[in-house]
Design a protein around this motif. Structure first.
Motif, mmCIF file in Angstrom:
data_model
loop_
_atom_site.group_PDB
_atom_site.id
_atom_site.type_symbol
_atom_site.label_atom_id
_atom_site.label_comp_id
_atom_site.label_asym_id
_atom_site.label_seq_id
_atom_site.Cartn_x
_atom_site.Cartn_y
_atom_site.Cartn_z
ATOM 1 N N PRO A 532 0.785 -1.242 0.000
ATOM 2 C CA PRO A 532 0.000 0.000 0.000
ATOM 3 C C PRO A 532 0.815 1.290 0.000
ATOM 4 C CG PRO A 532 -0.085 -1.071 2.166
ATOM 5 C CD PRO A 532 0.570 -2.045 1.232
ATOM 6 N N VAL A 533 2.117 1.216 0.269
ATOM 7 C CA VAL A 533 2.983 2.396 0.223
ATOM 8 C C VAL A 533 3.977 2.195 -0.920
ATOM 9 C CG1 VAL A 533 4.726 3.731 1.466
ATOM 10 C CG2 VAL A 533 2.735 2.829 2.683
ATOM 11 N N PRO A 534 4.188 3.206 -1.764
ATOM 12 C CA PRO A 534 5.128 3.038 -2.878
ATOM 13 C C PRO A 534 6.515 2.610 -2.395
ATOM 14 C CG PRO A 534 3.870 5.062 -3.144
ATOM 15 C CD PRO A 534 3.537 4.538 -1.769
ATOM 16 N N THR A 535 7.123 1.715 -3.160
ATOM 17 C CA THR A 535 8.469 1.244 -2.849
ATOM 18 C C THR A 535 9.482 2.183 -3.491
ATOM 19 O OG1 THR A 535 7.758 -1.053 -2.692
ATOM 20 C CG2 THR A 535 10.087 -0.672 -3.121
ATOM 21 N N SER A 536 10.256 2.864 -2.655
ATOM 22 C CA SER A 536 11.196 3.851 -3.190
ATOM 23 C C SER A 536 12.500 3.224 -3.652
ATOM 24 C CB SER A 536 11.485 4.925 -2.130
ATOM 25 O OG SER A 536 11.881 4.340 -0.899
ATOM 26 N N HIS A 537 12.804 2.004 -3.160
ATOM 27 C CA HIS A 537 14.069 1.379 -3.535
ATOM 28 C C HIS A 537 13.844 -0.122 -3.707
ATOM 29 C CE1 HIS A 537 18.366 0.876 -3.965
ATOM 30 N NE2 HIS A 537 18.411 0.021 -2.954
ATOM 31 N N PRO A 538 13.442 -0.574 -4.889
ATOM 32 C CA PRO A 538 13.248 -2.013 -5.103
ATOM 33 C C PRO A 538 14.575 -2.763 -5.100
ATOM 34 C CG PRO A 538 12.887 -0.798 -7.142
ATOM 35 C CD PRO A 538 13.093 0.218 -6.076
ATOM 36 N N VAL A 539 14.553 -3.987 -4.570
ATOM 37 C CA VAL A 539 15.763 -4.811 -4.538
ATOM 38 C C VAL A 539 15.452 -6.174 -5.146
ATOM 39 C CG1 VAL A 539 16.756 -3.684 -2.516
ATOM 40 C CG2 VAL A 539 15.252 -5.655 -2.204
ATOM 41 N N THR A 540 16.464 -6.772 -5.738
ATOM 42 C CA THR A 540 16.347 -8.107 -6.303
ATOM 43 C C THR A 540 17.379 -9.021 -5.648
ATOM 44 O OG1 THR A 540 17.817 -7.512 -8.133
ATOM 45 C CG2 THR A 540 15.453 -7.236 -8.500
ATOM 46 N N ASP A 541 17.431 -10.258 -6.111
ATOM 47 C CA ASP A 541 18.291 -11.253 -5.489
ATOM 48 C C ASP A 541 19.758 -10.816 -5.508
ATOM 49 O OD1 ASP A 541 18.426 -13.956 -4.324
ATOM 50 O OD2 ASP A 541 19.630 -14.424 -6.095
ATOM 51 N N GLY A 542 20.372 -10.826 -4.333
ATOM 52 C CA GLY A 542 21.786 -10.475 -4.222
ATOM 53 C C GLY A 542 22.073 -9.012 -3.954
ATOM 54 N N ASP A 543 21.059 -8.145 -4.047
ATOM 55 C CA ASP A 543 21.287 -6.720 -3.787
ATOM 56 C C ASP A 543 21.643 -6.501 -2.316
ATOM 57 O OD1 ASP A 543 20.765 -6.153 -6.381
ATOM 58 O OD2 ASP A 543 18.783 -5.265 -6.051
ATOM 59 N N GLU A 544 22.483 -5.480 -2.080
ATOM 60 C CA GLU A 544 22.900 -5.157 -0.722
ATOM 61 C C GLU A 544 22.088 -3.992 -0.169
ATOM 62 O OE1 GLU A 544 27.091 -4.520 -0.783
ATOM 63 O OE2 GLU A 544 27.561 -6.674 -0.872
ATOM 64 N N ILE A 545 21.824 -4.047 1.127
ATOM 65 C CA ILE A 545 21.070 -3.014 1.836
ATOM 66 C C ILE A 545 21.931 -2.571 3.013
ATOM 67 C CG2 ILE A 545 18.952 -2.501 3.115
ATOM 68 C CD1 ILE A 545 17.662 -4.871 1.559
ATOM 69 N N GLN A 546 22.135 -1.270 3.132
ATOM 70 C CA GLN A 546 22.995 -0.747 4.195
ATOM 71 C C GLN A 546 22.179 -0.287 5.394
ATOM 72 O OE1 GLN A 546 26.214 -1.902 2.544
ATOM 73 N NE2 GLN A 546 26.484 -0.569 4.334
ATOM 74 N N PRO A 562 5.266 -14.069 -4.988
ATOM 75 C CA PRO A 562 6.263 -13.967 -6.070
ATOM 76 C C PRO A 562 7.488 -13.153 -5.684
ATOM 77 C CG PRO A 562 4.045 -13.551 -6.911
ATOM 78 C CD PRO A 562 3.937 -13.573 -5.417
ATOM 79 N N GLY A 563 7.312 -12.188 -4.767
ATOM 80 C CA GLY A 563 8.423 -11.292 -4.455
ATOM 81 C C GLY A 563 8.897 -11.352 -3.025
ATOM 82 N N SER A 564 8.802 -12.502 -2.386
ATOM 83 C CA SER A 564 9.295 -12.631 -1.009
ATOM 84 C C SER A 564 10.816 -12.533 -0.975
ATOM 85 C CB SER A 564 8.867 -13.970 -0.405
ATOM 86 O OG SER A 564 7.481 -14.027 -0.195
ATOM 87 N N ILE A 565 11.334 -11.848 0.060
ATOM 88 C CA ILE A 565 12.784 -11.769 0.234
ATOM 89 C C ILE A 565 13.150 -12.106 1.681
ATOM 90 C CG2 ILE A 565 13.246 -10.113 -1.614
ATOM 91 C CD1 ILE A 565 13.283 -7.889 0.503
ATOM 92 N N ALA A 566 14.324 -12.686 1.833
ATOM 93 C CA ALA A 566 14.963 -12.863 3.130
ATOM 94 C C ALA A 566 16.167 -11.936 3.178
ATOM 95 C CB ALA A 566 15.391 -14.313 3.328
ATOM 96 N N LEU A 567 16.591 -11.561 4.377
ATOM 97 C CA LEU A 567 17.726 -10.663 4.552
ATOM 98 C C LEU A 567 18.810 -11.382 5.339
ATOM 99 C CD1 LEU A 567 15.890 -7.330 5.478
ATOM 100 C CD2 LEU A 567 16.691 -8.077 3.234
#
Length: 645
Positions: A532-546, A562-567
């Motif tokens: 419900p809130v726009p995603t300002s920074h989409p990430v895909t497999d292997g992307d790094e998040i600081q 379809p778009g579940s992610i683990a960190l």
């Protein structure tokens, strides 16, 4: 004298009815009664000795069983020890038919009910068991699915109503089915009352299944779909104490989520079904005395008629339970008369320890199954839909397999608590066990502080990560209770919110948190359009998040959504930390909603991207419930594959 009365309830018959009656008729010591709810139905030759009760109209399933029992006891001198409750679209395989009488006869005295595994038309696993609804169990089911709920709460698990055996004295003592229920929730109500008084449920082994060849009556018409919702409303009124405050809201949210998932999967008929059930639930709350099914093509009997025809009288009860009030019966129960206002209600207690039988028996209760190795029948259900036997408690499971046509061995599984794996992972003070409304749990790592808190009706876990060098903070899943989360964040602000997947129970507080903090929003692009809130920074497999000077890596896992992610945080590669959202839990992968392709995709992703490269010491922080480690779960990958959930 007959030891078993099989009551078969029919509405117009089925293509399987003749074979079903014939199979029951040849069971030694079994008397068969057919209760026909369709006044227009005509049956040809019935197997010799079959009794038929008809002409009363469509009084529903539970009231029809009551009527059949009452008329049988009034017309004969037989006092069968057991009742077999059977839907007319059930078939009984020959092996099960041949063993049925023995399975029931060998039940120890502490077992009141015997449930059976259920197969579908093609021999696949069917829906055999369910869990009594409460706020907690329904919320868990919405996230993880019914099979996982059966595994987590075996003490609240009961057989579905299509086929089960119950002691006659128990059935009568409970007042039978509540005839106020027409088609749905009648068995849920019956078993809630049974468990409330300390009754026991045993389970036949998976090698003795029945086949529910029709089933899914609610899928046949909009009227029945709405009646399913009305049944839930009636159950909520009858068991307000047991289900807990807020259960109706949780159940309604379940249906909303289900409708959305089906619509997103382009299954409009299933989405419409969920909407109709929700409409019935709301209608049952607003207008409880309105009976739309009475004026439908189903010609349902009004509630007053059902109660009149389906009520079990005190005389009927005394026919089999003759002891005075308070006197013990042979099973150690008290013969309590049913209150005039209907069957007794009560809070569902934790199961009591059961007395151990002197000899090894073919049937064990749930309690005794934890301490013995039963043959033929165990104290645990075969899992909802016939899945492998669930654990006897959330913390200490048993796993079972058929080791011969009769004997099913059980052995103790592993402890579910993650602490102490190899002596390397337990960090003093942190357990990962949090409850809604309770305090958060905090783990201090050299460069990162992890704070875990539980929020909302679905017991969501939210994780606040803080870089110990810079003080920058990142929140994983703004699930619910924005005030709770904002207090956790404090005055230091929030840089980032990561949404692990698009399901509504994980984003209820997202708008408020972003509005209050101005945090950057991160999600996978395959789920972002639904959040419900726009995603300002989409990430895909292997992307790094600081997070300040700390680096997390996104792992894309397709299946739960379809778009579940683990960190992944792996600054120390010998002891990584993995935040899995709803993709991995203690005991199995996340819910894939009965879709084989999605389950395979999720398992493939977990094995390739998680279990493959990461060590056993990897600590798992799931989206709901307790933490675990890969070492605890790795030995069960093949088991998860085999069971399909």
């Amino acid at each position: 004298m007959h030891s078993l009365l099989a009551v078969v309830v029919s509405h117009g018959g089925s293509t399987y009815l003749t074979g079903l009656l014939a199979a029951l008729a040849v069971i030694p010591g079994c008397r068969v009664a057919l209760v026909e709810n369709d006044i227009r139905a005509r049956h040809g030759d019935l197997p010799e000795g079959t009794l038929m009760y008809a002409g009363h109209g469509n009084i529903g399933y539970g009231a029809a069983v009551n009527l059949g029992v009452r008329r049988f006891l009034a017309a004969t001198d037989d006092r069968p020890e057991w009742l077999l409750v059977v839907n007319s679209d059930v078939t009984i395989p020959a092996d099960t038919r041949d063993m049925l009488g023995k399975l029931i006869a060998q039940a120890p005295e502490d077992v009141d009910v015997l449930g059976f595994a259920v197969e579908t038309d093609d021999g696949g696993p069917g829906r055999a068991a369910a869990v009594l609804p409460t706020v907690r169990t329904s919320a868990f089911t919405a996230v993880r699915g019914e099979r996982a709920a059966v595994a987590r709460w075996p003490e609240l698990t009961y057989p579905v109503g299509a086929f089960f055996a119950i002691r006659t004295r128990t059935f009568l003592r409970l007042g039978g089915f509540d005839p106020a229920f027409w088609l749905y929730y009648e068995e849920t109500d019956l078993f809630a009352r049974l468990l409330a008084e300390g009754g026991r449920i045993g389970w036949a082994g998976r090698e003795w299944p029945v086949r529910h060849t029709g089933g899914a009556t609610a899928g046949r018409s909009g009227v029945l779909q709405r009646e399913l919702g009305r049944g839930a409303a009636l159950y909520a009124r009858r068991h307000a104490t047991e289900v807990g405050r807020g259960w109706v809201a949780v159940h309604a949210l379940q249906l909303v989520l289900l409708a959305g998932r089906k619509a997103a999967a382009r299954r409009p008929h299933d989405a419409a079904r969920a909407v109709r059930i929700l409409a019935g639930l709301l209608g049952g709350l607003v207008a409880p005395n309105w009976e739309p099914a009475v004026r439908s093509r189903w010609l349902a009997a009004p509630a007053a008629t059902r109660v009149s025809l389906g009520r079990l009288t005190p005389q009927t009860m005394r026919a089999v339970v003759p002891a005075p009030a308070g006197a013990p019966t042979p099973a150690g129960h008290s013969a309590r008369p049913v209150p005039s206002g209907g069957p007794a209600r009560g809070r569902i207690p934790a199961p009591r320890p059961a007395p151990q039988p002197a000899a090894r028996a073919a049937v064990t209760s749930r309690a005794s199954a934890r301490q013995s190795r039963p043959a033929a029948v165990s104290g645990e259900p075969a899992g909802a839909g016939g899945a492998p036997g669930p654990p006897t408690s959330p913390d200490r499971p048993h796993h079972a397999q058929a080791t011969s046509p009769v004997v099913r061995e059980e052995w103790e599984g592993r402890d579910r608590g993650p602490d102490g794996v190899g002596g390397t992972m337990g960090i003093r003070g942190y357990t990962g066990e949090v409850t809604v409304g309770g305090p958060p749990d905090v783990r201090e790592l050299p460069d990162l502080t992890i704070t875990k808190v539980a929020v909302g009706p679905f017991d969501n876990n939210c994780y606040l990560l803080r870089c110990t060098t810079s003080g920058e903070q990142l929140l994983i899943d703004a699930a619910n209770e924005p005030d709770t989360l904002l207090r956790l964040i404090g005055d230091d602000g929030l840089a980032t919110v990561v949404t692990t997947h698009r399901h509504q129970d994980h984003v209820q507080a997202l708008s408020d948190i972003v509005a209050a903090t101005g945090a950057t929003t991160i999600a996978h692009p395959d789920d972002a359009p639904v959040i419900p809130v726009p995603t300002s920074h989409p990430v895909t497999d292997g992307d790094e998040i600081q997070v300040g000077e700390v680096t997390l890596r996104a792992i894309h896992l397709v299946g739960h959504t379809p778009g579940s992610i683990a960190l992944l945080y792996d600054a120390d590669p010998t002891a990584p930390h993995l935040f899995t959202g709803d993709c991995l839990f203690p005991g199995g992968p996340g819910n894939t909603f009965g879709q084989p392709d999605a389950f395979k995709s999720l398992m493939d992703g977990l094995e390739e991207k998680v279990f493959g490269p990461l060590p056993d010491t990897t600590w798992i922080y799931p989206g709901h419930g307790k933490d675990t480690t890969l070492g605890r779960e790795r030995p069960h990958l093949a088991e998860w594959r085999a069971r399909g959930w």
